[in-house]
Design a protein around this motif. Structure first.
Motif, PDB file in Angstrom:
ATOM      1  N   UNK A  18      12.845  25.569  10.954  1.00  0.00           N
ATOM      2  CA  UNK A  18      11.714  24.690  11.283  1.00  0.00           C
ATOM      3  C   UNK A  18      10.880  24.321  10.063  1.00  0.00           C
ATOM      4  N   UNK A  19      11.167  24.900   8.900  1.00  0.00           N
ATOM      5  CA  UNK A  19      10.314  24.675   7.728  1.00  0.00           C
ATOM      6  C   UNK A  19      10.189  23.198   7.381  1.00  0.00           C
ATOM      7  N   UNK A  20      11.297  22.474   7.395  1.00  0.00           N
ATOM      8  CA  UNK A  20      11.250  21.044   7.049  1.00  0.00           C
ATOM      9  C   UNK A  20      10.367  20.276   8.016  1.00  0.00           C
ATOM     10  N   UNK A 111       0.796  24.494  22.752  1.00  0.00           N
ATOM     11  CA  UNK A 111       2.023  25.215  22.401  1.00  0.00           C
ATOM     12  C   UNK A 111       3.014  24.176  21.903  1.00  0.00           C
ATOM     13  N   UNK A 112       3.471  24.342  20.664  1.00  0.00           N
ATOM     14  CA  UNK A 112       4.361  23.358  20.040  1.00  0.00           C
ATOM     15  C   UNK A 112       5.720  24.030  19.880  1.00  0.00           C
ATOM     16  N   UNK A 113       6.652  23.637  20.726  1.00  0.00           N
ATOM     17  CA  UNK A 113       7.946  24.313  20.812  1.00  0.00           C
ATOM     18  C   UNK A 113       8.946  23.668  19.869  1.00  0.00           C
ATOM     19  N   UNK A 114       9.427  24.425  18.885  1.00  0.00           N
ATOM     20  CA  UNK A 114      10.417  23.903  17.944  1.00  0.00           C
ATOM     21  C   UNK A 114      11.837  24.277  18.355  1.00  0.00           C
ATOM     22  N   UNK A 115      11.986  24.848  19.545  1.00  0.00           N
ATOM     23  CA  UNK A 115      13.317  25.146  20.088  1.00  0.00           C
ATOM     24  C   UNK A 115      13.223  25.181  21.610  1.00  0.00           C
ATOM     25  N   UNK A 116      12.787  24.071  22.190  1.00  0.00           N
ATOM     26  CA  UNK A 116      12.527  24.026  23.625  1.00  0.00           C
ATOM     27  C   UNK A 116      13.745  24.376  24.479  1.00  0.00           C
ATOM     28  N   UNK A 117      14.959  23.901  24.164  1.00  0.00           N
ATOM     29  CA  UNK A 117      16.101  24.293  24.999  1.00  0.00           C
ATOM     30  C   UNK A 117      16.275  25.810  25.084  1.00  0.00           C
ATOM     31  N   UNK A 140      -1.514  21.343  26.470  1.00  0.00           N
ATOM     32  CA  UNK A 140      -0.316  20.497  26.423  1.00  0.00           C
ATOM     33  C   UNK A 140       0.799  21.264  25.736  1.00  0.00           C
ATOM     34  N   UNK A 141       2.024  20.838  26.009  1.00  0.00           N
ATOM     35  CA  UNK A 141       3.206  21.327  25.313  1.00  0.00           C
ATOM     36  C   UNK A 141       3.759  20.176  24.488  1.00  0.00           C
ATOM     37  N   UNK A 142       3.928  20.398  23.197  1.00  0.00           N
ATOM     38  CA  UNK A 142       4.639  19.453  22.344  1.00  0.00           C
ATOM     39  C   UNK A 142       5.995  20.067  22.024  1.00  0.00           C
ATOM     40  N   UNK A 143       7.002  19.235  21.882  1.00  0.00           N
ATOM     41  CA  UNK A 143       8.331  19.734  21.530  1.00  0.00           C
ATOM     42  C   UNK A 143       8.909  18.862  20.423  1.00  0.00           C
ATOM     43  N   UNK A 144       9.839  19.452  19.650  1.00  0.00           N
ATOM     44  CA  UNK A 144      10.458  18.612  18.615  1.00  0.00           C
ATOM     45  C   UNK A 144      11.774  18.016  19.107  1.00  0.00           C
ATOM     46  N   UNK A 262      20.914  23.140  22.406  1.00  0.00           N
ATOM     47  CA  UNK A 262      20.431  21.818  21.994  1.00  0.00           C
ATOM     48  C   UNK A 262      21.440  20.736  22.351  1.00  0.00           C
ATOM     49  N   UNK A 263      22.722  21.040  22.204  1.00  0.00           N
ATOM     50  CA  UNK A 263      23.757  20.055  22.538  1.00  0.00           C
ATOM     51  C   UNK A 263      23.793  19.797  24.034  1.00  0.00           C
ATOM     52  N   UNK A 264      23.594  20.834  24.844  1.00  0.00           N
ATOM     53  CA  UNK A 264      23.655  20.676  26.299  1.00  0.00           C
ATOM     54  C   UNK A 264      22.480  19.858  26.817  1.00  0.00           C
ATOM     55  N   UNK A 265      21.287  20.117  26.309  1.00  0.00           N
ATOM     56  CA  UNK A 265      20.089  19.408  26.772  1.00  0.00           C
ATOM     57  C   UNK A 265      20.031  18.002  26.181  1.00  0.00           C
TER      58      UNK A 265
END
Length: 380
Positions: A18-20, A111-117, A140-144, A262-265
């Motif tokens: 997630x660093x980038x 909550x900012x989800x960097x791996x929501x799946x 709120x929930x933010x996702x990448x 990630x591929x499935x979602x």
């Protein structure tokens, strides 16, 4: 406006994909006038594997894993926005439960989800997962990434709002550079060895290498050292972010392989895709729903579903074919997918008060194939 962030690490990409994303988003928010504090634990040897770079756009706090959290939470509560990212890696459950307590009349807690799946799969598997009880406490929930399935799942768990803020390109850090003979190869893949990706790496990358033994393959990332590899695959270990450009530009083609969840979602382009675009690389990408939302298959990148397809592309695509596709790929990313554009989206959400609990409502209807930022905002 002040933002206080709890995240894995902004100064190290070591076991930290997630660093980038953090760097791109927060650097551009800083340019928009935000004052950002980024708190990260001293864990997983990240402080011993720092990436060179200028991180003056954040005030960095590195705290011991066993540190008392209350002083950090008190600092956070003075900010206009408090962010708890997923996957901090140390005391996540504790932070997720405590951060909503930082809410005051003047601020919002996200909550900012960097791996929501992965987060949602974990909650689905375990009815006693403590995060189930916490989701609704955030404004709120933010996702990448994740698209409509992620939005709907978070709404089922009580999220007042869920809005994707996708990965993107930072053209100041990912750009074309001269190739170097040390890293030249026919196909490069960079990714840590993880249980929910290894099978796909074996199928798409390692099997492809056995089909074209006359070609050279480059494998980067942590954890592959004891893996049995075909003789034409060279393993180079951890690839610091400063080497991504030169590897992307030295390889004839670059491969992206998403993790299983990630591929499935779908609708989850990783940072590696945009890094490759910025470098002007010719990208082969595994198949997942929503890829066409970001790039046009066949024109800007190639979607590959098998090792046989990869071998065929490597043998039939000319250098001119690869350059033409790489150029289209880069232009599309610069036009539509930069972190500056993503930061404007977040800024708009904040300035219009859309991340505050009184204004936020469950939003995205099932008639949408994917909730773009504008669609999500309009329906809030």
């Amino acid at each position: 406006m002040k933002i206080f962030v709890f995240g894995s690490s902004i100064v190290s990409s070591y076991w930290n994909g997630a660093a980038t994303y953090y760097r791109g988003i927060y650097k551009e928010l800083h340019r928009l006038g935000y004052q950002i504090t980024f708190a990260e634990p001293d864990a997983y040897e990240r402080q011993q594997h720092l990436d060179p770079g200028d991180y003056s756009y954040v005030r960095s706090i590195v705290y011991p894993p066993g540190a008392e959290l209350q002083p950090l939470l008190e600092q956070a509560a003075q900010s206009d926005l408090i962010v708890k990212h997923s996957g901090v890696g140390v005391r996540d459950e504790e932070l997720e439960a405590l951060v909503p307590g930082c809410r005051r009349a003047h601020n919002a807690v996200v909550f900012w989800d960097v791996d929501a799946p992965a987060t949602l799969a974990r909650m689905a598997k375990d009815p006693s997962d403590p995060f189930r009880k916490v989701v609704a406490k955030y404004d709120a929930i933010l996702t990448y990434g994740g698209g409509l399935p992620v939005v709907q799942e978070y709404q089922i768990h009580g999220a007042p709002a869920c809005i994707p803020v996708y990965n993107a390109l930072d053209p100041e850090t990912h750009f074309p550079v001269p190739p170097q003979s040390e890293w030249q190869c026919d196909l490069a893949f960079v990714g840590n060895r993880l249980p929910d990706r290894e099978r796909r790496v074996e199928e798409l990358f390692l099997h492809a290498a056995t089909l074209v033994p006359e070609m050279e393959f480059l494998l980067g990332g942590e954890g592959w050292g004891d893996k049995s590899l075909p003789p034409n695959v060279r393993c180079i270990g951890h690839v610091p972010s400063g080497l991504h450009n030169v590897i992307n530009c030295s390889a004839r083609m670059v491969l992206n392989i998403n993790r299983d969840s990630m591929a499935a979602v779908g609708f989850s382009p990783p940072t590696r895709v945009f890094e490759a675009a910025g470098s002007g690389a010719c990208l082969l990408c595994d198949a997942w729903p929503g890829i066409e939302h970001f790039f046009q298959p066949g024109k800007e990148l190639l979607v590959v579903r098998s090792a046989q397809k990869i071998a065929s592309v490597l043998r039939t695509y000319t250098a001119a074919d690869a350059r033409r596709m790489a150029n289209e790929f880069r232009l599309r990313a610069l036009r539509e997918h930069t972190y500056r554009q993503r930061a404007f989206e977040v800024d708009q959400l904040l300035r219009e008060g859309l991340l505050r609990r009184p204004a936020a409502k469950s939003s995205i209807g099932s008639q949408h194939s994917d909730p773009s930022f504008e669609e999500a905002k309009a329906l809030l």
